[in-house]
Design an enzyme around this catalytic site. Structure first.
Site, PDB file in Angstrom:
ATOM      1  N   SER A 126      -9.795   1.890   2.820  1.00  0.00           N
ATOM      2  CA  SER A 126      -8.897   2.630   1.961  1.00  0.00           C
ATOM      3  C   SER A 126      -7.879   1.772   1.224  1.00  0.00           C
ATOM      4  CB  SER A 126      -8.137   3.666   2.786  1.00  0.00           C
ATOM      5  OG  SER A 126      -7.289   3.017   3.715  1.00  0.00           O
ATOM      6  N   SER A 182     -10.065  -0.435   6.977  1.00  0.00           N
ATOM      7  CA  SER A 182      -9.432  -0.217   5.676  1.00  0.00           C
ATOM      8  C   SER A 182      -8.763  -1.429   5.056  1.00  0.00           C
ATOM      9  CB  SER A 182      -8.414   0.923   5.770  1.00  0.00           C
ATOM     10  OG  SER A 182      -9.080   2.159   5.683  1.00  0.00           O
ATOM     11  N   LYS A 220       0.844  -1.197   0.000  1.00  0.00           N
ATOM     12  CA  LYS A 220       0.000   0.000   0.000  1.00  0.00           C
ATOM     13  C   LYS A 220       0.878   1.245   0.000  1.00  0.00           C
ATOM     14  CE  LYS A 220      -4.016   1.878   2.570  1.00  0.00           C
ATOM     15  NZ  LYS A 220      -4.860   1.695   3.765  1.00  0.00           N
TER      16      LYS A 220
END
Lengths: 485, 481, 95
Positions: free
Chosen positions: A154, A178, A79
């Site tokens: 997210s 997330s 990420k």
């Protein structure tokens, strides 16, 4: 079936047997990326050259009979809110659109040490603030199951990459859901470990007391493999807990006889889609069929969790994001400015998107003189109540289950204009972060062709029981669905 | 109308730990800009602080030495404000749970000793340094600034006094005493010029008998004891003048300009401060084990009050001399080393407080940097005691020794400049002088004692000061008996 | 509960160093009011006897020994600097 569709544990065996080389595997993943990335947009940055060099190095070491790390040669996506030395790290924000870290975060370093081949940096809601990966400065990520829908957020880029075969595994971060919510929406497995199990050093902080790095993988065994690598005490993180890390794959016995499983009463009612409720109920029956004792548990303060979260997380964020000021790194306004204050204000106005600004404003307000006790202080007390709820529930049961998300993937743009509606996407996952517990989402069905996730919650630092339960469920449920891209 | 002066001080002390407060970068001064930095003290995204154990111990020692209670549970909080020298745009500090609270310091000033309250001692991190570019070199009038983060993250202790001081000299005495304690603890270099000891003052006036505090101003940028006293005297006068003319004091921060001898308002368009303190989620609470606190207390070094008492008792020094030596740790250390080397304490103290102090002052030298060491003083005092040199000669030899670092004995040996104590050799000279001055002998016989001074002076002149005045005196009297 | 006003939004934006357009101020005023109204639900709870939780980790005294670790070079430190001068980070005038 392409190599990129295999699980990590299957590929590890194939690599070991030299049925496939790391370079072949890496090339196969990048071929897949070339094919689907225009539709999915899971990545902010691809590091193909680096990846192929790393893969070649792994193959060379393997040929020379050298010791290899447990994940040697596996293409893993990271990420884009974790520091990778020498590789652009943006947090999907304009304010970091040119930022090259000078160090590796601890989890990233551990992944490198385990021999991974990093495919690239995955897209996220700007600064991990969102539940749809639509707030990225670099454009949204699309759900591989239906590119008109969101992948969740997210960590939408990481979840979509794994679901679409653009990475064998990925790491994400979870502050209020997330990891779990996008894993749910993309039909993959996502684990948020216990707060303090995985070092946060190198994770670009959103809400420090809630953030945790975790795996997003194709199955529970892969999650255990990845957790084995990233878990563990780190002297650079004062909130990292010194605890013995077991081999989590050893916990995956398939046996949950006598395990007490509790369904959260408050998270099975209003606001949860009918299909999801039905899928979770069916899943619970399946767990019962495996020998688990099923009961209902209550988390009476869970209705306040969302409110507490939307005060605590923005408050911490307002402080954590102050450092993006155009002085030492990142974007600085090119406009003529009269003084420092104007430089700050223009830089930050240009650098941050609306959702980030909204949360910074909210958090600043919640901490400001005169409102602290009513908002932030009260939210911290509610947090205590929520943690107590879980403690009481864990006196009765060993594992708590609920839906991961109240709905399946929604249409892109559907909730952008209504922040509160977007926030409600995390209603089932947020209490887990507030209490610092481990939570996992595993696929448990489809609704309208879109995946449904089952959330399981464990006791703090008892990832073993949590993974054992998820694994037993996964075996019994037999999830073999794939997105049709 | 006379007003009561109310002064409280806020002191910031940089610790002399090896590494910074929250990262492993070295604590340095004067290094090349931005070379004592890492991602943590630069506030890069993703970094986390880890507390320096030595800084916590130093903070506890400071608290204990100021008679504070050590909080069993203390924690760090974030103080949020934007400023370019602040890497994270928040400072990790302590807010409602500081490490030490509620102490005091007994401060003597002009013959009166008063107890000044210590509100709190807390830990925080220092900021970077701004270099202002432009005509003035100061923040006002600069057209840009450059930031050096070498200092960012250096452990900083904030010590806050109660508003208990009533004169500028008392505030100065407080700071002198505080500095002497910090030096005795060895936790800081306490160099005001380099900024390792910084002092801000809150000043207000009120009518005698009032219990409410008047409107205060905060005065900053006082870089020496003298500057503190002058700034406070100026500020008191300014406020007195305002009040006596029926005007009001405005609550504000004022900048002391040492060259101009005045404070000026630092008002800017900055909004009212709202620091939005909250517990730092990156750090966990520090729990002070009572046994550990007692171990630290037991290990406290001798502090100035105790040292003054002991110097007075052991060395028979006057109260005033003992206090001066105790408040100035290096001077006290110098004395003790000299005495340990066999010198008489009284004589040594006398040399230290007069000759040596004057020379240090004249040459603007710190005693630690002086080439004249206790070994030199021991040597010098031995030469005097042995009668090899006279006191007057000793002063000359001392100056040479101080300037060159050569031992007094070596100087004496080289110059051959010794006192003539040989009675035969002196006797001859005395005889000559007596023979040449019958009138003086007559005067002396008539009871005019000052005539002997004249005779001694003549002999000293002839011997170029080398004759022992004592011996000469005795010889003259013996010969005239 | 206090309803957030446009003036509050302006004050908060200054504290947070965010330049907002008039339109943004209006939008944020409305949205923040809505979020705060929802978040304000927690004020209904009686928490007088409840201690706050700022950390879930029940750790204390996490300290590191006073040891020096390697620093960055000045080039590394300044590598991301938007503007540099004389080995430092250059910024516009402060006042």
């Amino acid at each position: 079936m392409e190599f990129s569709d295999y699980t990590a544990h299957a590929l590890i065996e194939m690599l070991d047997r030299r049925d496939i080389s790391a370079v072949e595997l890496t090339k196969s993943v990048f071929d897949r990326i070339a094919e689907v990335e225009p539709d999915v947009h899971a990545y902010v940055t691809l590091t193909e050259e680096l990846a192929l060099a790393e893969a070649a190095a792994v193959d060379k070491r393997r040929a020379a009979g050298e010791a290899l790390g447990p994940l040697a040669g596996l293409p893993v996506a990271v990420k884009d809110n974790m520091a990778t030395k020498g590789v652009l790290t943006t947090c999907s924000s304009r304010i970091l659109n040119n930022f090259i870290p000078v160090y590796n975060g601890t989890a990233v370093q551990k992944l490198y040490d385990a021999g991974i081949v990093m495919t690239g940096k995955t897209n996220l809601d700007e600064f991990a603030m969102g539940s749809s990966t639509e707030t990225s400065y670099f454009g949204p990520t699309h759900n591989p199951w239906n590119i008109d829908t969101v992948p969740g957020g997210s960590s939408g880029g990481s979840a979509a990459a794994v679901a679409a075969g653009e990475a064998v595994m990925a790491v994400g971060s979870d502050t209020g859901g997330s990891i779990r919510q996008p894993a749910s929406l993309c039909g993959v497995v996502g684990l948020k470990p216990t707060y303090g199990l995985v070092s946060r050093y190198g994770l670009f902080a959103f809400a420090s007391s809630l953030d945790q790095i975790g795996p997003i993988t194709k199955d529970v065994t892969d999650t255990a493999l990845l957790l084995n690598v990233i878990a563990g005490h780190d002297e650079r993180d004062s909130t990292s807990v010194p605890t013995d890390i077991p081999d989590y794959t050893k916990a995956l016995t398939g046996d949950i006889k006598g395990l007490r499983v509790g369904v959260v009463k408050e998270l099975m009612g209003e606001g949860i889609d009918v299909d999801i409720k039905a899928a979770v109920e069916a899943s619970v029956r399946l767990l019962g069929g495996l020998g688990a004792e099923i009961s209902e548990v209550s988390l009476p303060h869970s209705e306040y969790a969302l409110s507490a979260y939307y005060l605590i997380a923005p408050a911490e964020a307002s402080s954590n994001l102050a450092r993006y000021d155009g002085v030492r790194f990142g974007h600085r306004t090119q406009d003529e400015v009269a003084d420092m204050v104007e430089m700050y204000m223009k830089t930050r106005a240009e650098g941050f998107g609306d959702e980030v600004k909204r949360r910074i404003m909210l958090g600043t307000y919640a901490l400001s003189a005169g409102y602290y006790d009513a908002y932030y202080g009260q939210a911290q007390k509610v947090r205590t109540l929520i943690a107590r709820d879980f403690a009481a529930a864990f006196n009765q049961v060993d594992i708590i289950v609920s839906p991961t998300s109240p709905s399946v993937a929604f249409k892109m743009g559907a909730k952008v204009a209504d922040p509160l509606q977007m926030y409600l996407s995390d209603v089932c996952t947020i209490p887990v972060n507030l209490a610092g517990l481990p939570g996992i989402s595993v696929p448990c069905g489809l609704s309208g062709g879109l995946p449904i996730g089952l959330q399981m919650i464990g006791r703090a630092f008892d990832e073993s029981t949590l993974l054992r339960t998820a694994h037993a469920f996964e075996l019994a449920f037999g999830w073999h669905e794939k997105p049709n891209l | 109308m006379a007003y009561e002066i109310v002064i409280g001080l806020e002191i910031h002390v940089e610790l002399n730990t090896r590494s910074k407060m929250f990262c492993g970068c070295p604590v340095t001064f004067g290094e090349v800009p931005n070379t004592a930095v890492c991602p943590v003290c630069l506030g890069h995204p993703g970094v986390l602080p880890v507390v320096n154990a030595q800084a916590v111990e130093a903070a506890a020692l400071i608290g204990l030495s100021l008679n504070c209670a050590i909080a069993p549970n203390n924690e760090f909080a974030r103080k949020n404000y934007f400023y370019p020298d602040m890497p994270k745009d928040y400072q990790i500090s302590q807010f409602d749970l500081p490490i030490a609270i509620g102490g005091y310091l007994d401060v003597g000033d002009r013959g009166q000793t008063r107890r000044i309250g210590i509100t709190r001692v807390h830990m925080e991190e220092d900021t970077g340094k701004l270099i202002h570019k432009g005509a003035t070199g100061r923040i006002h009038g600069a057209d840009r600034s450059v930031v050096d983060f070498n200092r960012a993250g250096v452990p900083l202790m904030e010590i806050v006094s109660e508003p208990d001081m009533r004169t500028a000299t008392e505030a100065r005495a407080f700071l002198v005493k505080l500095r002497s304690i910090l030096l005795a603890l060895g936790v800081s270099n306490c160099n005001m010029e380099e900024g390792s000891l910084r002092c801000d003052a809150n000043v207000s006036l009120r009518e005698f008998g009032d219990t409410e505090l008047g409107v205060k101003t905060e005065v900053k940028n006082m870089n020496s004891f003298k500057a503190l006293q002058r700034a406070l005297e100026y500020e008191v006068e300014r406020q007195t003048s305002l009040l006596t003319h029926g005007e009001r004091v405005i609550q504000e921060t004022r900048h002391w300009d040492d060259a101009g001898g005045a404070t000026t308002s630092m008002r800017s368009k900055e909004e009212a401060h709202d620091y939005r303190y909250f517990p730092d989620p990156d750090l966990v609470a520090i729990v002070m084990d009572p046994a550990e606190v007692e171990r630290l207390r037991a290990g406290l070094p001798e502090l100035p009050d105790a040292r003054a008492e002991r110097l007075g008792r052991e060395f028979g020094l006057s109260d005033d001399d003992a206090k001066i030596l105790a408040l100035n740790k290096p001077l006290g250390d110098f004395l003790e080393e000299t005495v340990a080397g066999g010198a008489a304490a009284g004589k040594a103290a006398n040399w230290l407080l007069h000759e040596l102090a004057a020379e240090l002052n004249r040459t603007d030298t710190e005693i630690e940097d002086a080439a004249f060491t206790p070994r030199h003083l021991i040597d010098l005092l031995q030469l005097i005691d042995a009668g090899t040199i006279s006191g007057k000669m000793a002063k000359e030899i001392f100056k040479t020794s101080f300037a060159t670092g050569r031992l007094p004995a070596a100087i004496v040996k080289e110059t051959g400049n010794v006192q003539i104590t040989d009675t035969d050799a002196l006797g001859k000279i005395v005889d000559e002088v007596l023979a040449a001055n019958p009138q003086a002998i007559e005067d002396l016989k008539n009871g005019q004692e000052r005539a002997i001074g004249f005779l001694v002076g003549q002999i000293m002149r002839l011997t170029q000061g080398k004759a022992s005045p004592d011996a000469v005196n005795k010889l003259i009297r013996a010969k005239l008996r | 509960m206090t309803v957030i006003s446009k003036k509050d939004v302006e004050h908060v934006a200054l504290l947070a160093r965010l330049a907002l357009t008039d339109e943004e101020k209006e939008t944020f005023t409305g949205q923040l009011a809505q979020i705060l109204e929802h978040a304000g639900k927690i004020q209904a709870l009686d928490t007088t006897a409840v201690p706050p939780t700022s950390h879930v980790a029940s750790l204390t005294n996490v300290l590191r020994p006073d040891e020096i670790r390697p620093c960055l070079t000045s080039e590394e430190a300044l590598s991301n600097a938007p503007k540099q001068e004389d080995g430092g980070f250059a910024v516009p005038k402060i006042v």
